[in-house]
Design a protein around this motif. Structure first.
Motif, mmCIF file in Angstrom:
data_model
loop_
_atom_site.group_PDB
_atom_site.id
_atom_site.type_symbol
_atom_site.label_atom_id
_atom_site.label_comp_id
_atom_site.label_asym_id
_atom_site.label_seq_id
_atom_site.Cartn_x
_atom_site.Cartn_y
_atom_site.Cartn_z
ATOM 1 N N LEU A 113 -50.923 76.464 -95.735
ATOM 2 C CA LEU A 113 -50.864 77.092 -94.491
ATOM 3 C C LEU A 113 -50.637 76.857 -93.513
ATOM 4 N N LYS A 114 -51.000 75.640 -93.197
ATOM 5 C CA LYS A 114 -51.352 74.755 -92.419
ATOM 6 C C LYS A 114 -50.853 73.476 -91.908
ATOM 7 N N TYR A 115 -49.247 73.474 -92.530
ATOM 8 C CA TYR A 115 -48.074 72.723 -92.124
ATOM 9 C C TYR A 115 -48.337 72.087 -90.669
ATOM 10 N N SER A 116 -48.111 71.137 -90.238
ATOM 11 C CA SER A 116 -47.833 70.100 -89.501
ATOM 12 C C SER A 116 -46.809 69.298 -89.147
ATOM 13 N N ASN A 117 -45.580 69.669 -88.173
ATOM 14 C CA ASN A 117 -44.787 68.447 -88.121
ATOM 15 C C ASN A 117 -44.416 68.137 -86.628
ATOM 16 N N LYS A 118 -44.208 66.892 -86.451
ATOM 17 C CA LYS A 118 -43.837 66.306 -85.074
ATOM 18 C C LYS A 118 -41.898 67.044 -84.443
ATOM 19 N N ARG A 119 -41.896 66.666 -85.546
ATOM 20 C CA ARG A 119 -40.597 67.269 -85.140
ATOM 21 C C ARG A 119 -40.372 68.820 -86.096
ATOM 22 N N THR A 120 -38.814 69.566 -85.497
ATOM 23 C CA THR A 120 -39.234 70.693 -86.238
ATOM 24 C C THR A 120 -37.848 71.405 -86.392
ATOM 25 N N LYS A 121 -36.756 69.980 -86.489
ATOM 26 C CA LYS A 121 -36.029 70.604 -87.571
ATOM 27 C C LYS A 121 -35.570 69.107 -88.349
ATOM 28 N N PHE A 122 -35.709 69.362 -89.336
ATOM 29 C CA PHE A 122 -35.520 67.317 -90.188
ATOM 30 C C PHE A 122 -35.131 67.449 -91.305
ATOM 31 N N ARG A 123 -34.931 67.020 -92.849
ATOM 32 C CA ARG A 123 -34.729 66.931 -94.032
ATOM 33 C C ARG A 123 -35.559 65.850 -95.015
ATOM 34 N N ASN B 254 -27.218 71.831 -101.216
ATOM 35 C CA ASN B 254 -28.447 72.155 -99.832
ATOM 36 C C ASN B 254 -28.467 73.119 -99.286
ATOM 37 N N GLY B 255 -29.357 72.777 -98.083
ATOM 38 C CA GLY B 255 -29.545 74.456 -97.196
ATOM 39 C C GLY B 255 -30.257 74.170 -96.304
ATOM 40 N N GLU B 256 -30.708 75.374 -95.536
ATOM 41 C CA GLU B 256 -31.450 74.932 -94.497
ATOM 42 C C GLU B 256 -32.706 76.203 -94.690
ATOM 43 N N VAL B 257 -34.135 75.874 -94.917
ATOM 44 C CA VAL B 257 -35.367 77.188 -94.513
ATOM 45 C C VAL B 257 -36.186 77.266 -93.720
ATOM 46 N N LYS B 258 -36.040 78.446 -92.697
ATOM 47 C CA LYS B 258 -37.208 78.586 -91.259
ATOM 48 C C LYS B 258 -38.070 78.903 -91.569
ATOM 49 N N LEU B 259 -39.180 78.075 -91.754
ATOM 50 C CA LEU B 259 -40.658 78.594 -91.983
ATOM 51 C C LEU B 259 -40.618 79.596 -90.497
ATOM 52 N N GLY B 260 -41.624 80.448 -91.331
ATOM 53 C CA GLY B 260 -41.919 81.856 -90.428
ATOM 54 C C GLY B 260 -43.710 81.649 -90.156
ATOM 55 N N TYR B 261 -44.419 81.043 -91.147
ATOM 56 C CA TYR B 261 -45.622 81.074 -91.296
ATOM 57 C C TYR B 261 -46.595 80.288 -90.668
ATOM 58 N N THR B 262 -45.976 79.622 -89.468
ATOM 59 C CA THR B 262 -46.780 78.315 -89.702
ATOM 60 C C THR B 262 -46.876 78.190 -88.202
ATOM 61 N N SER B 263 -47.503 77.851 -87.560
ATOM 62 C CA SER B 263 -47.873 78.128 -85.916
ATOM 63 C C SER B 263 -46.601 77.478 -84.876
ATOM 64 N N LYS B 264 -45.715 76.481 -85.216
ATOM 65 C CA LYS B 264 -44.569 76.555 -84.411
ATOM 66 C C LYS B 264 -43.563 76.932 -85.923
ATOM 67 N N THR B 265 -41.927 77.061 -85.196
ATOM 68 C CA THR B 265 -41.253 77.290 -86.324
ATOM 69 C C THR B 265 -40.217 76.097 -86.780
#
Length: 290
Positions: free
Chosen positions: A187-197, A108-119
């Motif tokens: 491209l409109k992805y959103s989530n209350k949490r900014t770091k999750f699995r 497993n690994g961590e992916v950082k999303l840079g195309y959303t309104s929040k990171t």
């Protein structure tokens, strides 16, 4: 230290054979830090930058409850190729003759999303990552394009894509995922949490794996029963057959309920190994062989 102490206590109580796999697993965990430090030095000495963070565990085959039948064929993401190639070169120099088998479906690994309104920083399996990273160059891909590029099998591919659809990271233009679907990045992805699995796929066991698991459990139970018999006989020296059976049932009831037939098999095994013997003047009495 606590884990090592527990394994040593198990070794004293149940014997070396019972704990040998624990020792090998524990050794793999202890040596992982040192192995990764040596790999970092190897990269530094060759002025190589792999461009990402990593932690690689090398597990001894046969020690861990891992089956090679569950290995998912996959085209390693280009972002990970350099790390994989460099580690294989490093490991080949460290341990000549050893062969590495990459278990990407367990990584497993961590992916950082840079195309959303929040990171967002999302932890996912390497296989899920292999699918998602293909959208770096294109916002939409057809089912066939994605399947062909990832090299996943026809039965595995939809399961991994569906897991990303369930996480709302990808969208499709059809009601359900099928070969006619066009899969797009949300491209409109959103989530209350900014770091999750996100959840991985459920790997269904094959009949062979189920059978192997049952066999392994049975063998472990036989080892436990043999250790219990030796402890009882060492303490009591001489015991009648029925008394020994009752003692074994009493000691093992907290773990599992062994059948009388398996207990008898274990007694016969210990007679063959000369740990115990039948007394000369009785057919239903055993004595401990010092």
């Amino acid at each position: 230290d606590t884990e090592e102490a527990m394994i040593n206590r198990l070794k004293q109580a149940c014997g070396y054979e019972f704990t040998s796999k624990f020792h090998r697993m524990f050794t793999d965990i202890l040596t992982a830090e040192d192995l990764n430090a040596k790999f970092a030095t190897f990269l530094s000495n060759s002025n190589t930058d792999v461009g990402l963070g990593y932690f690689i565990r090398v597990l001894q085959q046969g020690a861990w409850p891992l089956s090679h039948t569950g290995i998912t064929p996959i085209a390693v993401p280009s972002q990970l190729e350099k790390t994989v190639q460099q580690f294989e070169a490093f490991y080949g120099k460290q341990f000549s003759g050893r062969k590495l088998t990459w278990l990407h479906h367990l990584s497993n690994g961590e992916v950082k999303l840079g195309y959303t309104s929040k990171t967002y920083i999302i932890n996912m399996t390497t296989t899920q990552m292999a699918v998602l990273l293909l959208f770096e160059k294109s916002d939409s891909l057809s089912y066939a394009e994605l399947e062909d590029t990832t090299k996943l099998t026809p039965d595995q591919f939809p399961r991994y894509v569906q897991s990303l659809l369930d996480a709302n990271l990808l969208t499709i233009n059809t009601e359900s995922l099928d070969p006619s679907s066009v899969i797009s990045l949300n491209l409109k992805y959103s989530n209350k949490r900014t770091k999750f699995r996100i959840a991985g796929t459920v790997q269904k066991e094959t009949p062979q794996e189920v059978e192997a698991t049952h066999h392994a459990v049975e063998e472990d139970r036989k080892m436990y029963l043999q250790a219990a018999i030796v402890r009882i006989m060492k303490s009591r020296k001489v015991l009648k057959h029925n008394t020994l059976i009752q003692e074994i049932l009493s000691q093992s009831k907290a773990r599992f309920a062994p059948s009388i037939s398996i207990i008898k098999k274990c007694i016969e095994m210990l007679i063959d190994k000369q740990y115990i013997e039948r007394t000369a003047n009785s057919t239903d009495e055993y004595s401990y062989v010092a």
